[in-house]
Design a protein around this motif. Structure first.
Motif, PDB file in Angstrom:
ATOM      1  N   SER A   1      -2.679  17.780  42.435  1.00 25.02           N
ATOM      2  CA  SER A   1      -1.647  17.033  41.728  1.00 25.02           C
ATOM      3  C   SER A   1      -0.349  17.827  41.715  1.00 25.02           C
ATOM      4  O   SER A   1      -0.354  19.054  41.819  1.00 25.02           O
ATOM      5  N   ALA A   2       0.771  17.113  41.566  1.00 25.55           N
ATOM      6  CA  ALA A   2       2.075  17.763  41.432  1.00 25.55           C
ATOM      7  C   ALA A   2       2.656  17.498  40.050  1.00 25.55           C
ATOM      8  O   ALA A   2       3.842  17.722  39.822  1.00 25.55           O
TER       9      ALA A   2
ATOM     10  N   VAL B   1      18.646  30.339  43.681  1.00 28.82           N
ATOM     11  CA  VAL B   1      17.225  30.408  43.344  1.00 28.82           C
ATOM     12  C   VAL B   1      16.428  29.684  44.425  1.00 28.82           C
ATOM     13  O   VAL B   1      16.772  28.559  44.822  1.00 28.82           O
ATOM     14  N   ARG B   2      15.380  30.324  44.885  1.00 30.99           N
ATOM     15  CA  ARG B   2      14.488  29.726  45.883  1.00 30.99           C
ATOM     16  C   ARG B   2      13.174  29.344  45.204  1.00 30.99           C
ATOM     17  O   ARG B   2      12.583  30.157  44.479  1.00 30.99           O
ATOM     18  N   VAL B   3      12.720  28.136  45.430  1.00 29.32           N
ATOM     19  CA  VAL B   3      11.449  27.665  44.878  1.00 29.32           C
ATOM     20  C   VAL B   3      10.605  27.173  46.048  1.00 29.32           C
ATOM     21  O   VAL B   3      10.926  26.151  46.670  1.00 29.32           O
ATOM     22  N   PHE B   4       9.536  27.908  46.345  1.00 31.13           N
ATOM     23  CA  PHE B   4       8.705  27.604  47.511  1.00 31.13           C
ATOM     24  C   PHE B   4       7.272  27.305  47.062  1.00 31.13           C
ATOM     25  O   PHE B   4       6.701  28.046  46.253  1.00 31.13           O
ATOM     26  N   GLY B   5       6.716  26.222  47.596  1.00 34.07           N
ATOM     27  CA  GLY B   5       5.339  25.859  47.297  1.00 34.07           C
ATOM     28  C   GLY B   5       4.411  26.213  48.448  1.00 34.07           C
ATOM     29  O   GLY B   5       4.806  26.148  49.623  1.00 34.07           O
ATOM     30  N   PHE B   6       3.161  26.578  48.108  1.00 34.92           N
ATOM     31  CA  PHE B   6       2.157  26.961  49.109  1.00 34.92           C
ATOM     32  C   PHE B   6       0.792  26.407  48.693  1.00 34.92           C
ATOM     33  O   PHE B   6       0.522  26.233  47.500  1.00 34.92           O
TER      34      PHE B   6
ATOM     35  N   LEU C   1       2.113  18.208  49.522  1.00 36.79           N
ATOM     36  CA  LEU C   1       1.760  18.619  48.165  1.00 36.79           C
ATOM     37  C   LEU C   1       2.551  19.855  47.733  1.00 36.79           C
ATOM     38  O   LEU C   1       3.050  19.918  46.602  1.00 36.79           O
ATOM     39  N   SER C   2       2.681  20.826  48.628  1.00 38.07           N
ATOM     40  CA  SER C   2       3.406  22.050  48.266  1.00 38.07           C
ATOM     41  C   SER C   2       4.877  21.763  47.986  1.00 38.07           C
ATOM     42  O   SER C   2       5.475  22.360  47.088  1.00 38.07           O
ATOM     43  N   LYS C   3       5.474  20.819  48.720  1.00 41.07           N
ATOM     44  CA  LYS C   3       6.879  20.451  48.487  1.00 41.07           C
ATOM     45  C   LYS C   3       7.022  19.703  47.161  1.00 41.07           C
ATOM     46  O   LYS C   3       7.979  19.937  46.398  1.00 41.07           O
ATOM     47  N   GLN C   4       6.084  18.820  46.866  1.00 37.61           N
ATOM     48  CA  GLN C   4       6.135  18.086  45.598  1.00 37.61           C
ATOM     49  C   GLN C   4       6.013  19.048  44.416  1.00 37.61           C
ATOM     50  O   GLN C   4       6.703  18.898  43.404  1.00 37.61           O
TER      51      GLN C   4
ATOM     52  N   ARG D   1      11.438  24.368  49.077  1.00 37.15           N
ATOM     53  CA  ARG D   1      10.681  24.112  50.311  1.00 37.15           C
ATOM     54  C   ARG D   1       9.183  24.081  50.023  1.00 37.15           C
ATOM     55  O   ARG D   1       8.709  24.724  49.097  1.00 37.15           O
ATOM     56  N   GLY D   2       8.471  23.342  50.853  1.00 39.67           N
ATOM     57  CA  GLY D   2       7.012  23.338  50.806  1.00 39.67           C
ATOM     58  C   GLY D   2       6.471  23.863  52.120  1.00 39.67           C
ATOM     59  O   GLY D   2       6.733  23.283  53.173  1.00 39.67           O
ATOM     60  N   TYR D   3       5.729  24.954  52.058  1.00 39.94           N
ATOM     61  CA  TYR D   3       5.224  25.594  53.270  1.00 39.94           C
ATOM     62  C   TYR D   3       3.746  25.316  53.525  1.00 39.94           C
ATOM     63  O   TYR D   3       3.191  25.805  54.501  1.00 39.94           O
ATOM     64  N   GLY D   4       3.113  24.538  52.654  1.00 38.02           N
ATOM     65  CA  GLY D   4       1.706  24.221  52.883  1.00 38.02           C
ATOM     66  C   GLY D   4       0.852  25.469  52.981  1.00 38.02           C
ATOM     67  O   GLY D   4       0.947  26.378  52.159  1.00 38.02           O
TER      68      GLY D   4
END
Length: 207
Positions: free
Chosen positions: A105-106, A131-136, A149-152, A175-178
């Motif tokens: 879930s996001a 500010v950088r916000v990166f999802g993994f 999902l990582s981007k959400q 960014r979402g990097y999966g």
């Protein structure tokens, strides 16, 4: 007449024994703990001549600017839910996805906002404007699903940060990097848990 062969034999045995002892003594001179070829060479010179022309810069040349080596400090809480990494240039917070979101879930959970608010306070403290916000994610499921999902999740964290900071001068890169850039081994659940994360990073202040 019968003593001559015995005397010769005795002298021959003594000579062999002396030769063996000489060989053993020579072998004992080497240190068996040092592999061959590692013996010390001639001693290095103790004094360096300061007037040696090879030690001077060519005419017109200057030394490069001094460079401060990047020193990294990493602090991870005992539960492994949050990881802070400090370098000379940046601060990075990595929050486990389970702390922020439900499974697959996001949508941010109740405890997530307090964690994000604490990061916002650190951003203010460092006077950061970028500010950088990166999802993994981990490598389970399809790569495409992990990317989305990582981007959400990164978007959800950024939205709360933006609200907490309430500063139009702060810009975000989201960014979402999966499954890219894992920080742990995906072959175990403990490793996959570390890889499911959102990282928030920003420059350190000069002070």
């Amino acid at each position: 007449m019968t003593t001559t062969p015995r005397l010769t034999l005795t002298l021959t045995a003594a000579a062999l024994l002396a030769a063996a002892n000489l060989t053993l003594a020579h072998a004992d001179d080497t240190d068996p703990s040092e592999p061959p070829g590692t013996e010390p060479t001639a001693a290095a010179p103790v004094k360096v001549d300061p007037t040696d022309p090879d030690l001077k810069l060519p005419e017109g040349a200057t030394l490069a600017d001094p460079k401060v080596l990047d020193i990294k400090s990493v602090v991870e809480d005992q539960s492994g839910e949050e990881r802070r990494e400090d370098t000379n240039a940046d601060v990075t917070f990595a929050l486990q996805a389970e702390v922020l979101f439900g499974k697959d879930s996001a949508k941010l959970g109740g405890a997530a906002k307090a964690r994000i608010e604490a990061i916002a306070e650190e951003i203010k403290k460092q006077n950061a404007t970028q500010v950088r916000v990166f999802g993994f994610t981990d490598d389970l499921g399809s790569s495409a699903h992990g990317d989305v999902l990582s981007k959400q999740r990164a978007n959800a964290v950024q939205a709360v940060l933006d609200q907490d900071l309430n500063d139009p001068g702060v810009t975000f890169e989201v960014r979402g990097y999966g499954e890219q850039y894992p920080i742990a081994d995906n072959s175990s659940e403990a490793g996959r848990k570390k890889n499911r994360r959102v990282e928030v990073s920003f420059p350190r202040s000069g002070g």
